[in-house]
Write a protein that holds these residues in place. Structure first.
Motif: not given
Length: 901
Positions: A466-481, A629-642
């Motif tokens: 269930g860990a969220i995998g991200v590919d760069d620092l932008d996506e990481l900070v976006a998911v954390l926010g 696009a970054l907002a959408a990727r972050a949201l999709a990552d969090v949807v996957g975790y939820a």
């Protein structure tokens, strides 16, 4: 495998294992050897009369005790295993077992009186269980005096299924060596308590010394001391500099030995060749933990070994070497033992990173976004403290709400999987992926001495946990926010509301690429049509037009948020000369939440300097992104975790029809004939698979044409003819499979055709009855060096590599894992969904995956298996062909309490 095991295995077990006791102190555990006899005699000679009575049920003579102790250290007796726990060179406890029946062993323990109640006997029991299980022991028995309450408590609290009967003045205890989930949970609880106690000396020390605190501002040691002092560290600071003097207001001494009270933590910023000597001095003076910033040690094997020897001898914890250091923003600690310029941005994010550069960049990015860290540990070459250690720390640390990991390799991936699944239920874990390309893997190897994890296996591990995998620092900070500032979405349906139509379209494209679904909300559309100007678009994505005032824009957001079809909202906005509708977002979200609509909201403002920041003003904390696009990727990552959170967790099922003893006998017989390992013969494959309840098509090996004719007549009906030839593994690809052989003439012709095609390599044929046609799948096992067995599922048949539609999971496989493997295939909707072109028995396919995983787990010698094809129909599954390769292998217990290094 005999119950006693083999001599080579005993040698493998003789390695030193570092582990943590309940009070956080570090000991080493290993098999006792002849050279330990003097320590063994000292330990038993110092026993009090009471301890001696409880251990030996009376007052045995010195001669009988001496004979008993020699038996514990004499090599060659495979029926006796004795483990010692050492603090430095001092033996503080012994646990041993002696076989009394082929699968039954009697156990006993003795612990130095001053070390009672620290968990020594419990730790030795856990390691004895691991050794015994590898050697075929299935049951421990013990006789314990009724007044020996401490030993009874050790056995009772072990987590092993057991029973105890009072027989006169003593209890007869019998424990099954079942390493299932209850036992693992108990071991995990003990490990968590011990690790946290141990890591307090690393992350919350009462005193710190920087060794190599240079006077030059450009030196690493100077920078580390500056950060500790000016970061507001709450403890006592010391500095070591051979020239003495004062550095950043701290009086420097010439060696650790000159400090009156030994510091708990030492940060080493000295040349690589000096590190072992200084580490030894630290240990001798009473330092409990080291952070070795120094690089280049791993490239010097002698230096690395000397460092590890010092760490083991003195029971110290070690961060690094080749690392940035560590940060703890706890107001009671305020420790910044790094050479980063970012300071300590306090927050709720725990970070563990193998790369110091990634750590520095992440500290700066989090600070810029309005986020911060609870703890950061740079593990570097990861000799000891690892990502798994930090998972245990974060689990009990209330200040850490989210864990971030940047790992170029996994030291114990099965333990990571087990820990991450458990911790991820309460705290999301985000993994910054790396090393996906060959170039990146070489780079990881060069700068952290780590063999990068294969990306496909790593991604399978993330899906399981269930860990969220991200590919760069932008996506990481976006998911954390998003995780920090917003609630989790209840589903994948997103709405887009924008005051700029083109920007809304870009956001919609980003959502589609990220795999999000678009919500349909007819009721909200009707309300929006009344509220918005005539030229506006009330359908998703909603375009309010650029002329709308901020208050009306805010009301439109509320309308969409109230609609139950919407799970999340993305709001791309532009500031115009007329006004800024973004000013109304925070208040609109606050009103919606007050009305019970608690859904994640993401704002997009193209052109802002930071890729992610927090929306200023208002009571709602809302992330603002520069890129839709970054907002959408972050949201999709969090949807996957939820989504992972709400799915049933699944369980490792209790499968019937498995005969482990028969499987082990088959493996031992095969390796006795080929000690180095080999591909199994068809009959050996059938025997091994059927011992795990797998439905293998009957197979007859025929070395001559006469044998083939006899087998054909016995089978009757229509058969498949498959070549047996040297070097031919994929028979169908090589033209070595003939189907539908129904007459003697067909059989003779087929035999001749195969004999001519394969020439000197021809070794006969395999006959099988034809099976009902169906959908062909592949189920495989690949044992990777650092991960152990990986289960592979995909499209089968001769085109399997061309299609390359596969999913992977690590063992142990749960029912949920197995079902998700089916659903992850690109072809899944047409195979298993409601629109499938034919009905398949998916339950039978899942059963094959579970049984193959159990085979891989319980028979570690299976290093490669290829069940292809696995033919599924509406009424079951058949396996007409399979290959299995064995190698002599002993897998360690991934759940055992054991430190790195």
């Amino acid at each position: 495998m005999s119950a006693a095991g083999s001599g080579s295995e005993a040698g493998a077990n003789a390695q030193v294992v570092r582990a943590v006791l309940a009070d956080g102190s570090v000991v080493t555990v290993r098999l006792l050897e002849r050279g330990d006899l003097a320590e063994l005699e000292r330990l038993h000679g110092a026993l009090s009369a009471e301890d001696r009575y409880l251990r030996f049920f009376g007052a045995p003579s010195d001669t009988s005790i001496a004979r008993f102790l020699r038996g514990l250290v004499e090599p060659g007796d495979a029926h006796v295993v004795a483990l010692g726990a050492f603090e430095g060179a001092r033996l503080i406890g012994v646990g041993h077992y002696e076989l009394v029946l082929p699968e039954v062993a009697e156990i006993a323990f003795v612990v130095e009186h001053a070390r009672h109640a620290r968990g020594v006997a419990t730790l030795l029991l856990e390691h004895l269980v691991a050794v015994a299980r590898r050697r075929g022991v299935r049951t421990f028995v013990a006789e314990v005096l009724a007044e020996n309450s401490a030993m009874l408590e050790v056995l009772r609290d072990s987590g092993l299924p057991h029973e105890a009967h009072l027989d006169g003045s003593s209890y007869q205890v019998k424990a099954a060596l079942d390493a299932g989930e209850p036992y693992q949970a108990k071991v995990g609880d003990r490990e968590r308590i011990a690790e946290v106690a141990s890591l307090r000396r690393v992350l919350g020390p009462a005193s710190v010394v920087v060794i190599g605190a240079g006077h030059r501002l450009s030196s690493v040691g100077n920078a580390v001391l500056h950060n500790i002092v000016h970061g507001g560290y709450a403890g006592t600071v010391h500095a070591v500099n051979r020239s003495g003097g004062e550095v950043h207001g701290v009086a420097a001494v010439r060696s650790v030995a000159d400090i009156p009270e030994p510091p708990e933590l030492a940060v080493l910023c000295v040349p690589a060749e000096s590190v072992p000597t200084i580490a030894e001095e630290c240990g001798r003076c009473g330092v409990r933990a080291l952070v070795v910033v120094t690089a280049g040690i791993t490239g010097l094997p002698d230096v690395a070994n000397e460092l590890l020897t010092a760490v083991r001898r003195w029971g110290m914890r070690l961060v690094g070497p080749n690392c940035l250091g560590l940060v703890n923003s706890d107001p009671q600690v305020r420790l910044d033992a790094t050479f980063s310029a970012a300071g300590i941005p306090a927050g709720a994010v725990g970070v563990v990173t193998q790369s110091g550069g990634v750590g520095i960049a992440l500290l700066e990015r989090l600070d810029a976004a309005g986020l911060g860290v609870s703890t950061l540990v740079s593990t570097g070459d990861k000799y000891d403290v690892s990502g798994n250690d930090m998972l245990l720390w974060w689990e009990r640390d209330e200040r850490t709400r989210i864990g971030v990991l940047y790992l170029e390799s996994f030291g114990n991936p099965r333990k990571f999987s087990w820990l991450a699944r458990r911790i991820g239920r309460s705290k999301p874990l985000v993994v910054l992926r790396s090393g996906s390309s060959p170039v990146a893997q070489r780079a990881a190897l060069s700068h952290t001495a780590a063999t990068a994890t294969p990306s496909s296996t790593r991604d399978a591990l993330l899906r399981q946990t269930g860990a969220i995998g991200v590919d760069d620092l932008d996506e990481l900070v976006a998911v954390l926010g998003l995780l920090n500032w917003q609630p989790l979405p209840a589903g994948p349906k997103v709405a887009v509301v924008s005051n700029a139509g083109g920007l809304g379209v870009l956001a919609a494209d980003g959502c589609a690429r990220a795999g999000l679904d678009f919500a349909e909300f007819p009721q909200a559309c009707r309300e929006l049509a009344v509220l918005l100007p005539g030229q506006a678009s009330a359908r998703n994505p909603v375009d309010t037009t650029a002329t709308l005032d901020a208050a009306t824009f805010g009301r439109s957001l509320e309308i969409v948020l109230r609609d139950p079809a919407v799970h999340a909202l993305i709001v791309p906005v532009l500031r115009t000369a007329i006004g800024d509708p973004g000013d109304a977002v925070a208040e609109a979200v606050a009103r919606a939440r007050a009305a019970g609509c608690d859904k994640p909201v993401l704002v997009v403002r193209p052109g802002q300097q930071e890729s992610v920041r927090q929306l200023p003003g208002g009571t709602s904390q809302i992330p603002v992104f520069a890129d839709p696009a970054l907002a959408a990727r972050a949201l999709a990552d969090v949807v996957g975790y939820a989504t992972w959170l709400v799915r049933p967790s699944g369980a490792v099922p209790d499968l019937g029809g498995i005969d482990v003893a028969a499987a082990r006998a088959a493996v031992v017989a095969a390796l006795d004939r080929s000690p180095g390992g080999r591909w199994l013969e068809p009959e050996e494959v059938r025997r091994l698979l059927t011992s795990f309840g797998l439905s293998v098509v009957p197979t007859t090996l025929c070395r001559t044409e006469a044998e083939a004719l006899a087998a054909f007549r016995e089978l009757g009906g229509c058969v498949a003819l498959k070549v047996r030839a040297d070097g031919v593994l994929h028979k169908a690809w090589a033209g070595g499979v003939l189907l539908g052989v129904s007459t003697v003439a067909d059989l003779r012709a087929g035999w001749e055709r195969l004999r001519q095609r394969f020439g000197a390599g021809f070794g006969g044929v395999v006959l099988q009855p034809m099976v009902e046609p169906g959908r062909e799948f592949l189920v495989g096992v690949l044992s990777e060096p650092s991960f152990g067995p990986v289960i592979v599922f995909g499209m089968g048949g001769i085109d399997t590599d061309l299609i390359a539609d596969r999913s992977r999971r690590l063992v142990p496989l749960t029912t949920r894992d197995a079902r998700e493997m089916l659903d992850e295939l690109r072809a899944a909707p047409g195979l298993f969904g409601p629109d499938a072109d034919r009905a398949l028995d998916t339950g039978a396919v899942v059963d094959v995956l579970l049984r193959t995983a159990r085979l891989a787990e319980l028979v570690p010698e299976v290093v490669e298996a290829d069940l292809n094809p696995v033919i599924a129909t509406g009424s079951g599954v058949r396996i007409p062909d399979a290959r299995i390769r064995l190698e002599p292998r002993v897998l360690g217990d991934p759940f055992l309490r054991e430190l790195g290094g």
